[in-house]
Design a protein around this motif. Structure first.
Motif, PDB file in Angstrom:
ATOM      1  N   ASP A   4       0.714  -1.226  -0.404  1.00 46.94           N
ATOM      2  CA  ASP A   4       0.662  -0.166  -0.043  1.00 46.94           C
ATOM      3  C   ASP A   4       1.253   1.368   0.243  1.00 46.94           C
ATOM      4  N   CYS A   5       2.020   0.946   0.707  1.00 49.70           N
ATOM      5  CA  CYS A   5       2.404   2.748   0.890  1.00 49.70           C
ATOM      6  C   CYS A   5       3.841   2.362   0.855  1.00 49.70           C
ATOM      7  N   GLY A   6       4.500   1.370   0.331  1.00 47.50           N
ATOM      8  CA  GLY A   6       5.753   1.674   0.077  1.00 47.50           C
ATOM      9  C   GLY A   6       6.818   1.945   1.526  1.00 47.50           C
ATOM     10  N   CYS A   7       6.634   1.041   2.423  1.00 49.68           N
ATOM     11  CA  CYS A   7       7.396   0.876   3.456  1.00 49.68           C
ATOM     12  C   CYS A   7       7.796  -0.772   3.275  1.00 49.68           C
ATOM     13  N   SER A   8       8.905  -0.862   4.341  1.00 49.81           N
ATOM     14  CA  SER A   8       9.756  -2.170   4.135  1.00 49.81           C
ATOM     15  C   SER A   8       9.785  -3.323   4.433  1.00 49.81           C
ATOM     16  N   ILE A   9       8.468  -3.638   4.932  1.00 50.38           N
ATOM     17  CA  ILE A   9       7.841  -5.005   5.592  1.00 50.38           C
ATOM     18  C   ILE A   9       7.654  -6.121   4.868  1.00 50.38           C
ATOM     19  N   VAL A  10       7.501  -6.007   4.273  1.00 52.43           N
ATOM     20  CA  VAL A  10       7.282  -6.941   2.796  1.00 52.43           C
ATOM     21  C   VAL A  10       8.878  -7.868   2.589  1.00 52.43           C
ATOM     22  N   GLU A  11       9.237  -6.840   1.816  1.00 53.36           N
ATOM     23  CA  GLU A  11      11.241  -7.723   2.008  1.00 53.36           C
ATOM     24  C   GLU A  11      11.130  -8.567   2.804  1.00 53.36           C
ATOM     25  N   LYS A 104     -11.978  -9.340  31.554  1.00 55.61           N
ATOM     26  CA  LYS A 104     -10.354  -8.740  31.531  1.00 55.61           C
ATOM     27  C   LYS A 104     -10.062  -8.866  29.826  1.00 55.61           C
ATOM     28  N   PHE A 105      -8.746  -7.698  29.680  1.00 56.37           N
ATOM     29  CA  PHE A 105      -8.552  -7.992  28.626  1.00 56.37           C
ATOM     30  C   PHE A 105      -6.641  -7.879  28.713  1.00 56.37           C
ATOM     31  N   CYS A 106      -6.736  -8.364  27.503  1.00 57.93           N
ATOM     32  CA  CYS A 106      -4.918  -7.682  27.441  1.00 57.93           C
ATOM     33  C   CYS A 106      -4.884  -7.062  26.228  1.00 57.93           C
ATOM     34  N   VAL A 107      -3.561  -6.323  26.050  1.00 51.35           N
ATOM     35  CA  VAL A 107      -3.696  -5.500  24.845  1.00 51.35           C
ATOM     36  C   VAL A 107      -1.874  -6.060  23.897  1.00 51.35           C
ATOM     37  N   VAL A 108      -1.722  -6.634  22.650  1.00 48.10           N
ATOM     38  CA  VAL A 108      -0.699  -6.250  21.159  1.00 48.10           C
ATOM     39  C   VAL A 108      -0.988  -4.845  21.324  1.00 48.10           C
ATOM     40  N   GLU A 109       0.387  -4.581  21.719  1.00 48.20           N
ATOM     41  CA  GLU A 109       0.758  -3.517  20.947  1.00 48.20           C
ATOM     42  C   GLU A 109       1.821  -3.050  20.075  1.00 48.20           C
ATOM     43  N   GLY A 110       0.832  -1.747  18.994  1.00 54.93           N
ATOM     44  CA  GLY A 110       2.248  -2.039  17.792  1.00 54.93           C
ATOM     45  C   GLY A 110       2.034  -0.558  17.520  1.00 54.93           C
ATOM     46  N   ASP A 111       3.572   0.282  17.315  1.00 56.86           N
ATOM     47  CA  ASP A 111       3.835   1.487  17.218  1.00 56.86           C
ATOM     48  C   ASP A 111       5.598   1.312  16.679  1.00 56.86           C
ATOM     49  N   HIS A 129       2.148  -5.697  25.325  1.00 56.10           N
ATOM     50  CA  HIS A 129       3.221  -6.474  25.015  1.00 56.10           C
ATOM     51  C   HIS A 129       3.084  -5.430  24.104  1.00 56.10           C
ATOM     52  N   GLN A 130       4.276  -4.605  24.224  1.00 54.73           N
ATOM     53  CA  GLN A 130       4.596  -3.384  22.709  1.00 54.73           C
ATOM     54  C   GLN A 130       4.928  -4.646  21.925  1.00 54.73           C
ATOM     55  N   ILE A 131       4.580  -4.170  20.475  1.00 49.51           N
ATOM     56  CA  ILE A 131       5.815  -4.717  19.669  1.00 49.51           C
ATOM     57  C   ILE A 131       5.838  -3.376  18.650  1.00 49.51           C
ATOM     58  N   GLN A 132       7.652  -3.134  18.996  1.00 51.76           N
ATOM     59  CA  GLN A 132       7.912  -1.722  17.593  1.00 51.76           C
ATOM     60  C   GLN A 132       8.123  -2.397  16.122  1.00 51.76           C
ATOM     61  N   THR A 133       8.126  -2.288  15.397  1.00 52.08           N
ATOM     62  CA  THR A 133       7.651  -2.297  14.055  1.00 52.08           C
ATOM     63  C   THR A 133       8.836  -1.646  13.387  1.00 52.08           C
ATOM     64  N   GLY A 134       9.329  -0.896  13.805  1.00 53.05           N
ATOM     65  CA  GLY A 134      10.428  -0.026  12.676  1.00 53.05           C
ATOM     66  C   GLY A 134       9.835   0.316  11.501  1.00 53.05           C
ATOM     67  N   ALA A 136       7.960  -0.151   9.853  1.00 51.38           N
ATOM     68  CA  ALA A 136       6.520  -1.188   8.865  1.00 51.38           C
ATOM     69  C   ALA A 136       5.071  -0.254   9.896  1.00 51.38           C
ATOM     70  N   CYS A 137       4.114   0.005   9.193  1.00 51.70           N
ATOM     71  CA  CYS A 137       3.013   0.570   8.473  1.00 51.70           C
ATOM     72  C   CYS A 137       2.335   0.065   9.367  1.00 51.70           C
ATOM     73  N   HIS A 138       1.965  -0.986   9.959  1.00 49.92           N
ATOM     74  CA  HIS A 138       0.949  -2.151   9.973  1.00 49.92           C
ATOM     75  C   HIS A 138       1.337  -3.248  11.344  1.00 49.92           C
ATOM     76  N   LEU A 139       1.260  -3.451  11.536  1.00 48.75           N
ATOM     77  CA  LEU A 139       0.660  -4.901  12.387  1.00 48.75           C
ATOM     78  C   LEU A 139       0.136  -5.680  11.057  1.00 48.75           C
ATOM     79  N   ASP A 140       1.391  -7.439  11.081  1.00 50.25           N
ATOM     80  CA  ASP A 140       0.692  -8.460  10.135  1.00 50.25           C
ATOM     81  C   ASP A 140       0.279 -10.136  11.223  1.00 50.25           C
ATOM     82  N   ALA A 141      -0.009 -10.997  10.618  1.00 51.61           N
ATOM     83  CA  ALA A 141      -0.532 -12.312  11.991  1.00 51.61           C
ATOM     84  C   ALA A 141       0.334 -12.343  12.221  1.00 51.61           C
ATOM     85  N   PHE A 142       2.093 -12.655  11.639  1.00 56.34           N
ATOM     86  CA  PHE A 142       2.836 -12.798  12.123  1.00 56.34           C
ATOM     87  C   PHE A 142       3.747 -12.085  13.442  1.00 56.34           C
TER      88      PHE A 142
END
Length: 262
Positions: A4-11, A104-111, A129-134, A136-142
């Motif tokens: 969609d936007c040209g970020c490096s996630i695909v590679e 009760k809930f938990c959170v997978v956090e993406g930034d 739990h924090q995910i730092q994507t660098g 990448a402009c989105h989270l994916d299933a992996f």
């Protein structure tokens, strides 16, 4: 780059996903087909080799998303993907739900960077739990799958995936959620729904946030609701302000109802 936007996630994802050994049933969803159509319509990506690589990645992502869903199902947990542009109030909503929600809930956090949002949630006693994507402009299933290894789902009713702030890419990547909630805030101005229809077509619930600011902005909320329902007539819509406990309770009630429907 992502489709969609040209970020490096695909590679990055291509090398990561090619080494993944799980075989799962492919979910041939409407969203998946729409994403594939977008590949062919995008002149910047209309190259056979690029399309082949990205199509393979989308297929693998859908397989992993189904695996995530099965994992949530095995624990009796409802997964909700929270999506919006930056600053629409996703983290603030979760903080409020921790006080007013009867589940009760938990959170997978993406930034892209920092653990600030996860730290805010942990300060409220929420498992996060924090995910730092660098880049990448989105989270994916992996990414979500990896985060789940750090989460204790046994005593949870809901797992929220707070996606990266972006109204484009997150709409095309299934993370294994059962429901999608999309937030749009009053200060963002009118026309976000019309400009980003793919995102809002994915929504099961649209939250108009920061409605306490309506007196200070030229924002026709009824018109925006009409635009949303033209895109998806069945979508649920709520108005929310973290300064109004009753509005948060309505969101909590919607989620509690969905938990009960499982």
């Amino acid at each position: 780059m992502c489709k969609d936007c040209g970020c490096s996630i695909v590679e990055h994802s291509h090398s990561q996903k090619e080494n993944h050994s799980h075989e799962h049933h492919h979910r041939d969803s409407h969203e998946h087909q729409s994403a594939h159509k977008h590949l062919h319509d995008n002149p910047q990506l209309n190259d056979p080799k690029t399309i082949s690589v990205i199509t393979k990645i989308l297929d693998k992502n859908d397989q992993e998303a189904q695996h995530n869903r099965e994992h949530f199902n095995s624990h009796g947990v409802l997964c909700i993907n929270l999506m919006s542009s930056p600053g629409s109030g996703k983290t603030a909503l979760l903080e409020s739900l921790s006080d007013l929600g009867e589940f009760k809930f938990c959170v997978v956090e993406g930034d892209l960077e920092t653990s600030r949002d996860a730290d805010r949630l942990k300060a409220k006693g929420i498992e996060a739990h924090q995910i730092q994507t660098g880049s990448a402009c989105h989270l994916d299933a992996f990414m979500v799958h990896k985060a789940l290894h750090h989460m204790d789902l046994d005593n949870m009713d809901v797992c929220f995936v707070e996606n990266v702030g972006n109204l484009v890419c997150p709409a095309s990547y299934d993370v294994g959620s059962h429901l999608n909630i999309v937030l749009v805030s009053v200060p963002e101005g009118e026309d976000k729904i019309a400009k980003y229809p793919v995102m809002f077509r994915q929504a099961d619930l649209i939250l108009f946030t920061k409605t306490d600011l309506l007196p200070y902005f030229e924002y026709d909320i009824q018109k925006e609701k009409e635009t949303a329902r033209k895109l998806k007539p069945s979508v649920d819509i709520l108005e929310v302000s973290t300064k109004d406990e009753e509005s948060i309770k309505k969101v909590a009630a919607w989620i509690k109802f969905k938990i009960g429907m499982r």
